[in-house]
Structure formats: structure tokens, C-alpha cells
Design an enzyme around this catalytic site. Structure first.
Site, mmCIF file in Angstrom:
data_model
loop_
_atom_site.group_PDB
_atom_site.id
_atom_site.type_symbol
_atom_site.label_atom_id
_atom_site.label_comp_id
_atom_site.label_asym_id
_atom_site.label_seq_id
_atom_site.Cartn_x
_atom_site.Cartn_y
_atom_site.Cartn_z
ATOM 1 N N GLU A 174 -17.435 -48.320 -29.338
ATOM 2 C CA GLU A 174 -17.046 -49.478 -28.511
ATOM 3 C C GLU A 174 -17.215 -49.271 -27.006
ATOM 4 O O GLU A 174 -16.219 -49.230 -26.260
ATOM 5 C CB GLU A 174 -15.595 -49.859 -28.799
ATOM 6 C CG GLU A 174 -15.366 -50.355 -30.198
ATOM 7 C CD GLU A 174 -14.003 -51.021 -30.388
ATOM 8 O OE1 GLU A 174 -13.154 -50.931 -29.496
ATOM 9 O OE2 GLU A 174 -13.807 -51.651 -31.428
ATOM 10 N N GLU A 361 -14.763 -51.006 -38.335
ATOM 11 C CA GLU A 361 -13.323 -51.128 -38.081
ATOM 12 C C GLU A 361 -12.894 -52.562 -38.314
ATOM 13 O O GLU A 361 -13.562 -53.498 -37.861
ATOM 14 C CB GLU A 361 -12.952 -50.786 -36.615
ATOM 15 C CG GLU A 361 -12.910 -49.326 -36.291
ATOM 16 C CD GLU A 361 -12.428 -49.062 -34.855
ATOM 17 O OE1 GLU A 361 -11.702 -49.911 -34.288
ATOM 18 O OE2 GLU A 361 -12.800 -48.015 -34.316
HETATM 19 C C1 FCB Z 1 -10.518 -50.330 -31.473
HETATM 20 C C2 FCB Z 1 -10.621 -48.825 -31.270
HETATM 21 C C3 FCB Z 1 -9.720 -48.024 -32.165
HETATM 22 C C4 FCB Z 1 -8.383 -48.692 -32.361
HETATM 23 C C5 FCB Z 1 -8.538 -50.134 -32.754
HETATM 24 C C6 FCB Z 1 -7.245 -50.852 -32.994
HETATM 25 O O1 FCB Z 1 -10.848 -50.963 -30.281
HETATM 26 O O2 FCB Z 1 -11.937 -48.404 -31.503
HETATM 27 O O3 FCB Z 1 -9.620 -46.727 -31.650
HETATM 28 O O4 FCB Z 1 -7.622 -48.540 -31.226
HETATM 29 O O5 FCB Z 1 -9.261 -50.818 -31.779
#
Ligand code: FCB
Length: 449
Positions: A174, A361
Site C-alpha cells: 500500500e 487484504e
Molecule cells: C491496511 C494495512 C494493514 C492493516 C489494514 C487494516 O491499510 O495494509 O497493515 O492495517 O489496513
């Protein structure tokens, strides 16, 4: 929002090759902040400063994964999760950021990798999940163009030591979040602010993403190489031309700025004029060096944003209207629960030329209660099920999506939010380090069985 009936969800609907996993990051779980020769990271320093983290929380111990990794790997096994994503802490491998290598760090990650493989779990390594060695930050961190070669040096070491057993790699996690929060807003490590820091970091991180990926390709020719981007579905607050234009600028910033140069499309300067300032830092050959043909792109999507035009907000002229103000259901992060965002994001990113898309994620923070040894986190269970349903919908409509990784395995240190935001499939009592599989974890286990 109407509840979706997800009782019909079945793993087979996603196809035999669909990848199922769970994601974590070193700083959020490991603890052992100075064990076995590890150097300090920018997050070690940031968390030690007063007022940076909610309730003064720190990650000196976090989930103690450093010591209890075997127990957690056994839990991954128990949950039938075949793929585990974790990140390598750069300052464990290279305490000052560049050579020499710290054997203690190499030994530790070798133990993790070997233990995963022995359990039949596939390791997925993220090379950079935000914990830059502090010594490099002293030299300017990502605002220093030398960061591209520091990073390549570190990547080469990881490839050399772990590439014989690890096939799946993610270069950077990210970039838009850690450059935006850490170099523009100053609310994440290293706490820098301002447009100049931000744009320099943006360009150097983008160069480093391509450089790191090339290094991996050279050193591990058969590796499966990806990188991850945060993304979010953007909607205008109203149909007024001003709000529509503002939404387009926010979409450019949050969804396009980092991925387009990697895909060979250059920075989207026409749709976000402030990016023209990047030209101050782009050197002659850079545009040719920004692109890399990734084997997969990891998308990380949690919510949608609703955007209103606002002349008060510099550079972007737009304001995000919070879930609270819109009076919609939100998680503990204040992020709206809006599963269709995942469908829209998949549709959007399918319009690019990307070989494979994996959701690396997705998950939710809710205030879980441990009662009689159980955590009945029905909201999280539904959150995951509803998002899986959107993946199925996208697949039915012909959009490419090849995997889904839940964020996260255990409750952990959620950056500036500290330990309040619990994202785990497994509950952690941070006083005793006791683990308890939540209802969502049990559901996922049965779904994957
Ligand atoms: C993302 C991050 C991860 C975690 C989630 C909730 O932005 O990559 O580390 O904090 O959010």
C-alpha cells in the site's frame, strides 16, 4: 443495508485454483523490537513518541509472534488456511538498512518459512510493510532518492536467503497509504508532512517497487511476483458537476496514482494537476524504469468513500464525507461497511492489463467480547461472507479475481489506532497473549475444510 443470505456460500463456487489466505505484517505482530540484533524501525521510533498512538499503545511485544510463531502457525493449520502472508522486517535483516546482514534476522525468518512449509502452508512474503530502518530515515528515508538502491540491496539479500523455498513475493504494501499518512499528513511513521516530502516519497517508492521486482526476477526467475495497492470505491456526494469532478480527483489519487506508472501508463497528471510537481523529481530515464510486468497485483479494499467538492482542502479540492456524518453502518475504524465496493473495485481494475488480481487484504474491526471462552463476532463473519459474495458476483460477470486473503490472522497492533481496532479471526488477550478462535475463524475453517 439489507442482509444478504450467504448460507449458500461454498468454496467450490470460487474454482479449484482460487487462493485462500490470511495476511499479517511484521510490525503489527512480532514484538521482540530489539531481539537478536534487530535495528530500530521508523515505527519503533514513532510509537515511542508521545501522543502519536491512541492510548499511548506501543508494539514492543505486540502479539509476540516472534516467540509464539509456532503456536500461530498451528492455528493457521487448524483453520485450514493454505496460504500465509507475512512481511519481513527490514531492520531485522539489515539493522542499519544496508549491509551488513544480521544473521539473527535471517535465522528467524528461516524458522518461519520452514515451519510453514512443514505444515503444508504456502508462505507469501511482503518485503516492505512500512517498517523502514530508522537509520535510513535519518538520511531522509523515502524522500531520499538513494532509497531506491537501499531497497534493492535489501531485496537482493531476502531473495538470496529465502528464494530457494519461497515462491510468492509482494514487493511493497500500500504505497499510497504509507506515503500519504507518513510523509504528507504525518499521522503515521515517520511523521513527516507536506507536499514536497509526499511527492518525493511517492516517486522514490514507485521507482523502488519496479527496481525491487526486477531484482527478484533476476535472482529467482520462477518466482510469483506481485505488489499490493490499497483501493476504494469512490462515489460523488451528489450529481453536481463539482462533486463529480472532485470524486474523479480523489479516485485518481487513491486508486490510480501508484499503479498506473507501474503498469507503464505514467502518472495520471492530467486528472490530478498537483502531480505535475513530480516533474521536479523525475529524472531522464525514470519513466522507462517505473514499469514492471507483475505476475499478480494485490488489491486491498475495505470500504467506499463518498466525496464532496471543497475549496478548503489544498491540492485535491475535495473532502471525504465520513460514514458517521452519512449515518451509515461502520466498523471500529470508522469505515463504512459497504460490500459492493469490492465488486466495483474488481470491475475497475479489470479494465487495466493485469495478469492476475488477488484480494490480499479485506476484513473488519469490531469491538469483540470474550465471554466464557468464546467470541461471537457475527458482524465480522457477515462482513467476510458478504464480501465473498461480491467476489462471486464479479466472477460471474467475467471479471478476473484469483484469490482472497483475510486481514488478519490475530488481533494486532493497528498502527496509530493501537490495539483498539481488532481485525483478527483469532482474539488476542494482550495481557496474557492467550489466543481464542472467534466465530468468524471457526466459520472460515469450516468453509475452507
Ligand atoms: C491496511 C494495512 C494493514 C492493516 C489494514 C487494516 O491499510 O495494509 O497493515 O492495517 O489496513
Amino acid at each position: 443495508m439489507n442482509k444478504v443470505d450467504t448460507s449458500f456460500l461454498h468454496k467450490d463456487q470460487f474454482g479449484q485454483d482460487f487462493l485462500w489466505g490470511v495476511s499479517t505484517a511484521a510490525f503489527q505482530i512480532e514484538g521482540a523490537h530489539d531481539a537478536d540484533g534487530k535495528g530500530s524501525s521508523i515505527w519503533d521510533v514513532f510509537t515511542s513518541q508521545k501522543g502519536k498512538i491512541k492510548n499511548g499503545h506501543h508494539a514492543l511485544t505486540a502479539c509476540d509472534f516472534y516467540n509464539s510463531y509456532q503456536n500461530d502457525i498451528d492455528l493457521i493449520n487448524e483453520l485450514n488456511i493454505p496460504n500465509f502472508r507475512f512481511s519481513i522486517s527490514w531492520p531485522r535483516i539489515m539493522p542499519t538498512g544496508t549491509h551488513p546482514v544480521n544473521q539473527g534476522g535471517i535465522d528467524y525468518y528461516n524458522k518461519i518459512i520452514d515451519s510453514l512449509l512443514a505444515s503444508g502452508i504456502e508462505p507469501w512474503i511482503t518485503l516492505y510493510h512500512w517498517d523502514l530502518p530508522h537509520d535510513l530515515e535519518v538520511k531522509g528515508g523515502w524522500t531520499n532518492r538513494e532509497s531506491v538502491s537501499w531497497f534493492s540491496e535489501y531485496v537482493a539479500v531476502c531473495a538470496q536467503y529465502f528464494g530457494d523455498r519461497v515462491k510468492n513475493w509482494m514487493v511493497i504494501n500500500e504505497p499510497s497509504v504509507f506515503t500519504g499518512a507518513g510523509y504528507f499528513l504525518g499521522i503515521h511513521a515517520p511523521g513527516k508532512k507536506g507536499i514536497t516530502n509526499y511527492l518525493k516519497a511517492m516517486h522514490h517508492v514507485t521507482l523502488a517497487t519496479a527496481a525491487g521486482a526486477k531484482k527478484l526476477r533476476n535472482l529467482i526467475p520462477d518466482a510469483n511476483i506481485g505488489t499490493t495497492f490499497s483501493c476504494t470505491h469512490i462515489e460523488p456526494f451528489s450529481q453536481s458537476p463539482k462533486d463529480i469532478e472532485a470524486a474523479k480527483r480523489v479516485d485518481t489519487l487513491l486508486n490510480r496514482t501508484f499503479i498506473e506508472p507501474i503498469l507503464g501508463l505514467g502518472y495520471p497528471q492530467a486528472d490530478l494537476p498537483v502531480l505535475k510537481k513530480l516533474n521536479n523529481y523525475i529524472l531522464e530515464d525514470d519513466l522507462n524504469n517505473l514499469a514492471f510486468e507483475f505476475d499478480f497485483i494485490g488489491l486491498q479494499c475495505y470500504t467506499r468513500e463518498v466525496v464532496k467538492s471543497s475549496l478548503l482542502i489544498p491540492y485535491i479540492g475535495a473532502e471525504l464525507i465520513s460514514a458517521e456524518k452519512r449515518n451509515v453502518i461502520a466498523t471500529d475504524m470508522g469505515w463504512e461497511v459497504y460490500p459492493p465496493a469490492l465488486y466495483h473495485v474488481l470491475k475497475k481494475f479489470n479494465s487495466y492489463n493485469i495478469k492476475k488480481i488477488i484480494i490480499t487484504e479485506n476484513g473488519a474491526a469490531f469491538p469483540d467480547i470474550l465471554k466464557n471462552g468464546k467470541v461471537y463476532d457475527i458482524k465480522r463473519t457477515h462482513y467476510i461472507q458478504d464480501h465473498l459474495e461480491q467476489i462471486l458476483k464479479a466472477k460471474k460477470d467475467g471479471y478476473n479475481v484469483d484469490g482472497y486473503f483475510v486481514w488478519s490472522l490475530t488481533d494486532n497492533f493497528e498502527w496509530a489506532e493501537g490495539y483498539n481496532a481488532r481485525f483478527g479471526l483469532i482474539h488476542v488477550d494482550f495481557d496474557t497473549q492467550q489466543r481464542t478462535i472467534k466465530h468468524s475463524g471457526l466459520w472460515f475453517r469450516d468453509f475452507l475444510s
